[in-house]
Design a protein around this motif. Structure first.
Motif, PDB file in Angstrom:
ATOM      1  N   TYR A  74       0.848  -1.195   0.000  1.00  0.00           N
ATOM      2  CA  TYR A  74       0.000   0.000   0.000  1.00  0.00           C
ATOM      3  C   TYR A  74       0.876   1.235   0.000  1.00  0.00           C
ATOM      4  O   TYR A  74       1.678   1.438   0.912  1.00  0.00           O
ATOM      5  CB  TYR A  74      -0.918  -0.026   1.232  1.00  0.00           C
ATOM      6  CG  TYR A  74      -1.764   1.215   1.445  1.00  0.00           C
ATOM      7  CD1 TYR A  74      -2.274   1.947   0.381  1.00  0.00           C
ATOM      8  CD2 TYR A  74      -2.079   1.637   2.741  1.00  0.00           C
ATOM      9  CE1 TYR A  74      -3.063   3.070   0.591  1.00  0.00           C
ATOM     10  CE2 TYR A  74      -2.869   2.753   2.964  1.00  0.00           C
ATOM     11  CZ  TYR A  74      -3.353   3.468   1.890  1.00  0.00           C
ATOM     12  OH  TYR A  74      -4.131   4.591   2.106  1.00  0.00           O
ATOM     13  N   LEU A 103      -3.947  -0.511  10.050  1.00  0.00           N
ATOM     14  CA  LEU A 103      -3.618  -1.630   9.166  1.00  0.00           C
ATOM     15  C   LEU A 103      -3.408  -2.909   9.968  1.00  0.00           C
ATOM     16  O   LEU A 103      -3.740  -4.009   9.503  1.00  0.00           O
ATOM     17  CB  LEU A 103      -2.385  -1.292   8.335  1.00  0.00           C
ATOM     18  CG  LEU A 103      -2.554  -0.110   7.369  1.00  0.00           C
ATOM     19  CD1 LEU A 103      -1.242   0.184   6.660  1.00  0.00           C
ATOM     20  CD2 LEU A 103      -3.658  -0.378   6.357  1.00  0.00           C
ATOM     21  N   THR A 124      -5.359  -6.443   9.542  1.00  0.00           N
ATOM     22  CA  THR A 124      -4.715  -7.763   9.513  1.00  0.00           C
ATOM     23  C   THR A 124      -5.361  -8.708  10.513  1.00  0.00           C
ATOM     24  O   THR A 124      -5.595  -9.893  10.217  1.00  0.00           O
ATOM     25  CB  THR A 124      -3.209  -7.621   9.814  1.00  0.00           C
ATOM     26  OG1 THR A 124      -2.610  -6.794   8.818  1.00  0.00           O
ATOM     27  CG2 THR A 124      -2.523  -8.982   9.811  1.00  0.00           C
ATOM     28  N   VAL A 148      -0.281  -5.981   5.456  1.00  0.00           N
ATOM     29  CA  VAL A 148      -0.126  -4.823   4.575  1.00  0.00           C
ATOM     30  C   VAL A 148       1.264  -4.235   4.752  1.00  0.00           C
ATOM     31  O   VAL A 148       1.658  -3.867   5.861  1.00  0.00           O
ATOM     32  CB  VAL A 148      -1.190  -3.741   4.859  1.00  0.00           C
ATOM     33  CG1 VAL A 148      -1.007  -2.572   3.894  1.00  0.00           C
ATOM     34  CG2 VAL A 148      -2.594  -4.312   4.754  1.00  0.00           C
ATOM     35  N   LEU A 199       3.255  -1.150   4.234  1.00  0.00           N
ATOM     36  CA  LEU A 199       2.937   0.272   4.051  1.00  0.00           C
ATOM     37  C   LEU A 199       4.174   1.064   3.659  1.00  0.00           C
ATOM     38  O   LEU A 199       5.249   0.901   4.244  1.00  0.00           O
ATOM     39  CB  LEU A 199       2.359   0.839   5.354  1.00  0.00           C
ATOM     40  CG  LEU A 199       2.191   2.364   5.439  1.00  0.00           C
ATOM     41  CD1 LEU A 199       1.093   2.827   4.480  1.00  0.00           C
ATOM     42  CD2 LEU A 199       1.877   2.783   6.877  1.00  0.00           C
ATOM     43  N   LEU A 208      -8.995  -4.247   1.440  1.00  0.00           N
ATOM     44  CA  LEU A 208      -8.379  -3.117   2.134  1.00  0.00           C
ATOM     45  C   LEU A 208      -9.119  -1.825   1.810  1.00  0.00           C
ATOM     46  O   LEU A 208      -9.359  -0.994   2.708  1.00  0.00           O
ATOM     47  CB  LEU A 208      -6.904  -2.990   1.742  1.00  0.00           C
ATOM     48  CG  LEU A 208      -6.163  -1.813   2.397  1.00  0.00           C
ATOM     49  CD1 LEU A 208      -6.195  -1.915   3.922  1.00  0.00           C
ATOM     50  CD2 LEU A 208      -4.721  -1.736   1.898  1.00  0.00           C
TER      51      LEU A 208
END
Length: 444
Positions: A48, A68, A72, A79, A81, A344
């Motif tokens: 992301y 995030l 999860t 994710v 990031l 997401l």
């Protein structure tokens, strides 16, 4: 779009832009989580790319990481990031559309939506895709209108919304005997002159920030009755209305001298610093409360009012006083984990996440169910929300919009530099700069 066409479109964008730019699960909303399958659940990791919305890249990470992690915990999807600054974000995205090596999910400035849509690299959000996140009707119409060309499915989903307002220093206004914020541009200039003395100026602008130049001159062009593109998508930069809009903006330094010459070099949030420290009494800015507070001001020290129009009580396009600002969420169409990516998007646009994220960043939620939360009822946010819903207009949703931002924004940067150097800014010099920018635009 076939890969070869995508590569050609993205390569053309990169060349024209010279790689520069400066703009709780969904189940609680009744939306489905997407079909199951490979790359959609436990054990999957997606990438992301988030844009910088807070006071720093670290601030964004501090806000996003626990959310995030929550995603999860709910889905089993991890994710990875990366928060990317605005000076790099568009060039990174364009490089990814060319190489095919992009993230699964990414933030894009909503003004880039149609340009990135033209590359074919992003997943289209048709009705079936929107159904997986609760439907298009969950989002404010103005936000969806800034998510791609009107005759095609949106290329992204609204995540954060914002609009422009005139922020003003209450004490500086009172000391100058000004009892209310200006409603017209003539009043703004008159107030600015009262507020300009010594090292203190009436207003601050960011003359070296192409995106800010575009946003403000788009509004002024609308007020003058102009347009930067015709109905076929061809650039119309040199019309009298656009020339008048650009000259009016640059004249804040050139003719009216209510902004400091040094503002011609401002490119990244120096305006906020000048406003917060009392060097400038006004600024034209998007949702700014979080940033202003980070510079030491308290909410009682500033006010936010609609940006003035050419005449009082204007209607139609003459009443436009902001572009539709915001950030959209997109999914790369060649992602091998598209189901997880959509999950997401579903999570980040859920009502509770919309309240939390927009609240943390001082922005406005494009999801209608989140807008009534008390966090968004502060005086400045109510002003911004009213502007967004009534008098804001989206920047041109055409394939060459990104090139327009870069070329015209940079041309205005040059005009600000000329003004700071003491050169006359005339209608002819403005038209010449805009003509040069138009000559560099690719064919529609």
């Amino acid at each position: 779009m076939r890969t070869s066409n995508r590569l050609l479109a993205a390569t053309a964008l990169v060349a024209a832009l010279s790689l520069t730019a400066t703009a709780c699960g969904g189940s609680s909303d009744g939306s489905s989580s997407g079909k199951s399958g490979a790359g959609s659940g436990k054990g999957t990791t997606i990438t992301y790319w988030a844009s910088n919305q807070g006071t720093s890249l670290d601030h964004d990470k501090q806000v996003l990481t626990p959310e995030l992690d929550k995603f999860t915990q709910q889905t089993g999807i991890k994710v990875k990031l990366e928060v990317i600054g605005w000076t790099d974000l568009l060039s990174r995205i364009l490089a990814a559309t060319t190489s095919g090596q992009g993230p699964d999910v990414l933030n894009i400035g909503n003004t880039w939506s149609a340009s990135l849509q033209a590359t074919g690299a992003l997943m289209p959000w048709d009705d079936a895709a929107f159904a997986k996140i609760g439907g298009k009707d969950r989002f404010a119409p103005a936000a969806v209108a800034a998510a791609g060309a009107a005759d095609k499915p949106p290329t992204a989903v609204p995540l954060y919304s914002s609009s422009y307002a005139l922020f003003y220093n209450r004490k500086m206004f009172a000391d100058a005997g000004i009892t209310a914020p200006p409603r017209t541009w003539d009043e703004l200039i008159a107030d600015g002159k009262k507020l300009t003395s010594g090292e203190h100026y009436g207003i601050a602008v960011e003359g070296s920030n192409p995106a800010e130049n575009i946003h403000n001159t788009f509004v002024l062009s609308q007020q003058h009755g102009g347009s930067w593109f015709d109905s076929s998508g061809q650039a119309t930069f040199t019309t009298p209305e656009n020339v008048a809009a650009v000259k009016q903006y640059v004249d804040l330094i050139a003719k009216n001298k209510i902004a400091a010459k040094g503002n011609a070099e401002y490119a990244q949030n120096q305006t906020l610093s000048d406003f917060a420290t009392g060097k400038a009494a006004m600024m034209l800015w998007q949702s700014a409360a979080t940033s202003i507070k980070s510079h030491g001001m308290t909410p009682d020290q500033w006010g936010a009012a609609p940006i003035p129009t050419l005449t009082a009580n204007a209607t139609g396009t003459a009443a436009v006083n902001s572009m539709v600002g915001g950030i959209n969420l997109a999914v790369f169409d060649n992602s091998k984990k598209k189901d997880a990516a959509v999950k997401l998007v579903n999570f980040l646009t859920s009502t509770e996440e919309q309240k939390l994220l927009n609240g943390k960043f001082g922005l406005l939620p494009p999801v209608k169910a989140a807008q009534s939360d008390p966090a968004f009822q502060t005086p400045d946010l109510k002003t911004l929300a009213d502007v967004l819903s009534t008098t804001a207009a989206p920047l041109p949703q055409v394939a060459n919009e990104s090139q327009y931002e870069n070329l015209v924004g940079t041309a205005i940067k040059g005009l600000f530099a000329d003004a700071a150097a003491g050169k006359d800014i005339t209608a002819d010099s403005v038209k010449s700069a805009l003509n040069k920018a138009q000559q560099q635009m690719p064919a529609s």
